[in-house]
Design an enzyme around this catalytic site. Structure first.
Site, PDB file in Angstrom:
ATOM      1  N   VAL A   1       0.831  -1.206   0.000  1.00  0.00           N
ATOM      2  CA  VAL A   1       0.000   0.000   0.000  1.00  0.00           C
ATOM      3  C   VAL A   1       0.864   1.253   0.000  1.00  0.00           C
ATOM      4  O   VAL A   1       0.617   2.203  -0.752  1.00  0.00           O
ATOM      5  CB  VAL A   1      -0.962   0.001   1.205  1.00  0.00           C
TER       6      VAL A   1
ATOM      7  N   ASP B   1      10.862   4.159   5.795  1.00  0.00           N
ATOM      8  CA  ASP B   1      10.751   2.800   6.319  1.00  0.00           C
ATOM      9  C   ASP B   1      11.946   2.521   7.214  1.00  0.00           C
ATOM     10  O   ASP B   1      13.022   3.105   7.030  1.00  0.00           O
ATOM     11  CB  ASP B   1      10.703   1.776   5.173  1.00  0.00           C
TER      12      ASP B   1
ATOM     13  N   LYS C   1      15.025  -2.643   2.223  1.00  0.00           N
ATOM     14  CA  LYS C   1      13.937  -2.173   1.345  1.00  0.00           C
ATOM     15  C   LYS C   1      14.261  -0.800   0.773  1.00  0.00           C
ATOM     16  O   LYS C   1      14.092  -0.549  -0.425  1.00  0.00           O
ATOM     17  CB  LYS C   1      12.623  -2.089   2.126  1.00  0.00           C
TER      18      LYS C   1
ATOM     19  N   LEU D   1     -17.769 -13.270  -9.417  1.00  0.00           N
ATOM     20  CA  LEU D   1     -18.681 -14.413  -9.535  1.00  0.00           C
ATOM     21  C   LEU D   1     -18.011 -15.565 -10.276  1.00  0.00           C
ATOM     22  O   LEU D   1     -18.670 -16.321 -10.979  1.00  0.00           O
ATOM     23  CB  LEU D   1     -19.977 -14.004 -10.252  1.00  0.00           C
TER      24      LEU D   1
ATOM     25  N   GLY E   1     -14.445 -21.155  -7.783  1.00  0.00           N
ATOM     26  CA  GLY E   1     -13.112 -21.733  -7.698  1.00  0.00           C
ATOM     27  C   GLY E   1     -12.829 -22.280  -6.311  1.00  0.00           C
ATOM     28  O   GLY E   1     -13.745 -22.706  -5.597  1.00  0.00           O
TER      29      GLY E   1
ATOM     30  N   GLY F   1      -8.140 -15.479  -1.249  1.00  0.00           N
ATOM     31  CA  GLY F   1      -6.982 -15.415  -0.370  1.00  0.00           C
ATOM     32  C   GLY F   1      -6.431 -14.008  -0.386  1.00  0.00           C
ATOM     33  O   GLY F   1      -7.161 -13.044  -0.595  1.00  0.00           O
TER      34      GLY F   1
ATOM     35  N   CYS G   1      -5.990  -9.101   2.120  1.00  0.00           N
ATOM     36  CA  CYS G   1      -7.113  -8.238   2.501  1.00  0.00           C
ATOM     37  C   CYS G   1      -8.368  -8.991   2.941  1.00  0.00           C
ATOM     38  O   CYS G   1      -8.801  -8.861   4.085  1.00  0.00           O
ATOM     39  CB  CYS G   1      -7.457  -7.296   1.349  1.00  0.00           C
TER      40      CYS G   1
ATOM     41  N   LYS H   1      -8.321 -11.260   6.226  1.00  0.00           N
ATOM     42  CA  LYS H   1      -8.042 -10.436   7.402  1.00  0.00           C
ATOM     43  C   LYS H   1      -9.192  -9.481   7.696  1.00  0.00           C
ATOM     44  O   LYS H   1      -9.622  -9.336   8.854  1.00  0.00           O
ATOM     45  CB  LYS H   1      -6.746  -9.653   7.147  1.00  0.00           C
TER      46      LYS H   1
ATOM     47  N   LYS I   1      -3.858 -15.052  -6.736  1.00  0.00           N
ATOM     48  CA  LYS I   1      -4.465 -14.581  -7.979  1.00  0.00           C
ATOM     49  C   LYS I   1      -3.337 -14.274  -8.948  1.00  0.00           C
ATOM     50  O   LYS I   1      -2.176 -14.123  -8.534  1.00  0.00           O
ATOM     51  CB  LYS I   1      -5.339 -13.344  -7.745  1.00  0.00           C
TER      52      LYS I   1
END
EC number: 1.1.1.22
Length: 431
Positions: free
Chosen positions: A11, A30, A35, A250, A253, A257, A260, A263, A320
């Site tokens: 994000v 950060d 990173k 729709l 499957g 997961g 988001c 949780k 995905k």
């Protein structure tokens, strides 16, 4: 106006890059030195199409920079976006320790008016907590506002979603804060939802929970379709044409997961329980999702008799396509189930990898689809990557030991696969 984004995960990095693209000077902060070093070199530490191109563009243009210097970053900023993680605790509640830590540091280091914006997904009432944490940490009083501005990004489509949002939600009790946030998005053309912080926080949870509900609804309906010899794809197509329903989410499957939906649905259910409200529909949504992968493995067990000693290919690890995110990925549940029954697994994903600390026995990670399918007794399709959709199954017939295909994403056509001599099992679309 100078923008500070605290947290350079999915994000935070997306937020920083998009504001740079909109013309603002942005600093990404950060505590992870590795990173920050990567980002300064134009390297993204996760996979998101188009985002690394923006990173390189705006490092070169000077619109964006990255630092670990909290004092300087906070003091030189006008607007501070909190984009740190809010992981789930064992009871399903959101862990706000990182948000609290950042809020306290802002309070300690601020040197003038700041607009603090929670971009992280947080429970209802967090804006009030952040306000209190900043106030408690201030050594000298400086005015500030805390607003909520939730993100609605799809992994794999984050750049498009951020630059062309379907709405921008601003939750604030302050006219000054609202006007400042609106000015940041002045070049973005979409509806603005101006509301209270609590409402904005709930909109985020309610949105993700509703989308998760659509997924579990069609997945449970797919089980009925199997019994009735009806194709769930046709059912989804028919109901999706109703504008009150819509066609998105729709696709039947093995379940949802990612970082988001699991949780956020759990956190919303817990929030309801804490307020003596039962969200029974969402509780069922979770139950369907937790059992959906076993619906397919049960069918595979019936076909194979036992998984013990069987060589099984897993194609797709990410939850995905177009992301390397394997958090709560259904493929991991299938892998665990098969390993518990002593199967021999070969895994393939074009981008995603197993966790570095994962210590699976009887698992081989393959670099090519054909390598994973070689001498396999069965294959599970777990992510609808284009490369998996495009497999030449006629050619793979001689590669596999036995042609058992269990399609967890309804990628393939049952008639075509059966004509090639495969045993083909999908979810609700086997006619």
């Amino acid at each position: 106006m100078k923008i500070l984004v605290i947290g350079t995960g999915y994000v935070g990095s997306t937020t920083a890059m998009v504001f740079a693209e909109l013309g603002w000077k942005v600093t990404g902060l950060d505590t992870d030195v590795h990173k920050i070093r990567q980002l300064r070199q134009g390297l993204l530490h996760f996979h998101e199409p188009g985002l690394e191109d923006l990173l390189k563009k705006h490092i070169q243009s000077g619109q964006i920079k990255f630092t670990t210097d909290k004092d300087k970053a906070i003091q030189e900023s006008d607007v501070i976006f909190i984009c740190v993680g809010t992981p789930s605790r064992p009871d399903g509640s959101a862990d706000l320790r990182f948000v609290k830590q950042v809020a306290s540091e802002i309070g300690q280091k601020m040197n003038g008016y700041k607009l603090v914006v929670t971009k992280s997904t947080v429970p209802v009432g967090t804006q009030e907590l952040v306000t209190g944490w900043i106030e408690a940490a201030q050594e000298h009083f400086y005015p500030f506002d805390v607003a909520s501005n939730p993100e609605f990004l799809r992994e794999g489509k984050a750049v498009t979603d951020a630059l062309n949002p379907d709405r921008i939600v601003i939750g604030s009790e302050s006219k000054r804060a609202t006007n400042l946030l609106k000015s940041l998005y002045h070049s973005v053309k979409c509806p603005f939802v101006i509301t209270t912080p609590r409402t904005a926080e709930l909109i985020k949870y309610a949105s993700n929970a509703f989308l998760a509900t659509k997924i579990s609804y069609i997945n449970e309906l797919a089980r009925l379709c199997d019994e009735l010899n009806v194709n769930v794809k046709d059912v989804a197509g028919g109901i999706g044409l109703d504008p009150r329903i819509g066609s998105s989410f729709l696709q039947a499957g093995i379940g949802y997961g990612g970082s988001c939906f699991p949780k956020d649905v759990s956190a919303l259910i817990l929030t309801a329980r804490q307020n003596n409200i039962e969200l029974s529909v969402l509780e069922k949504v979770v139950k369907v999702n937790q059992t959906q992968h076993s619906y397919l493995t049960d069918k595979a067990r019936t076909r194979l008799g036992s998984f013990s000693g069987k060589k099984i290919a897993i194609l797709g690890l990410a939850f995905k396509p177009d992301t390397d995110d394997i958090r709560e990925a259904p493929a991991l549940r299938i892998i665990e189930s098969l390993l518990n029954e002593r199967a021999q697994l070969r895994l393939y994903d074009p981008i995603a990898t197993l966790p570095h600390d994962a210590k699976y026995e009887s698992v081989a990670v393959c670099l090519e689809v054909e390598e994973a399918l070689k001498e396999a007794d069965a294959v599970f399709l777990c992510t609808e990557w284009p490369i998996i959709r495009g497999i030449d199954w006629a050619q793979m017939k001689d590669v596999m030991a036995h042609g058992n295909v269990f399609d967890g994403r309804n990628i393939l056509n049952a008639h075509d696969m059966q004509a090639l001599g495969y045993y083909y099992q999908s979810i609700g679309s086997n006619d």
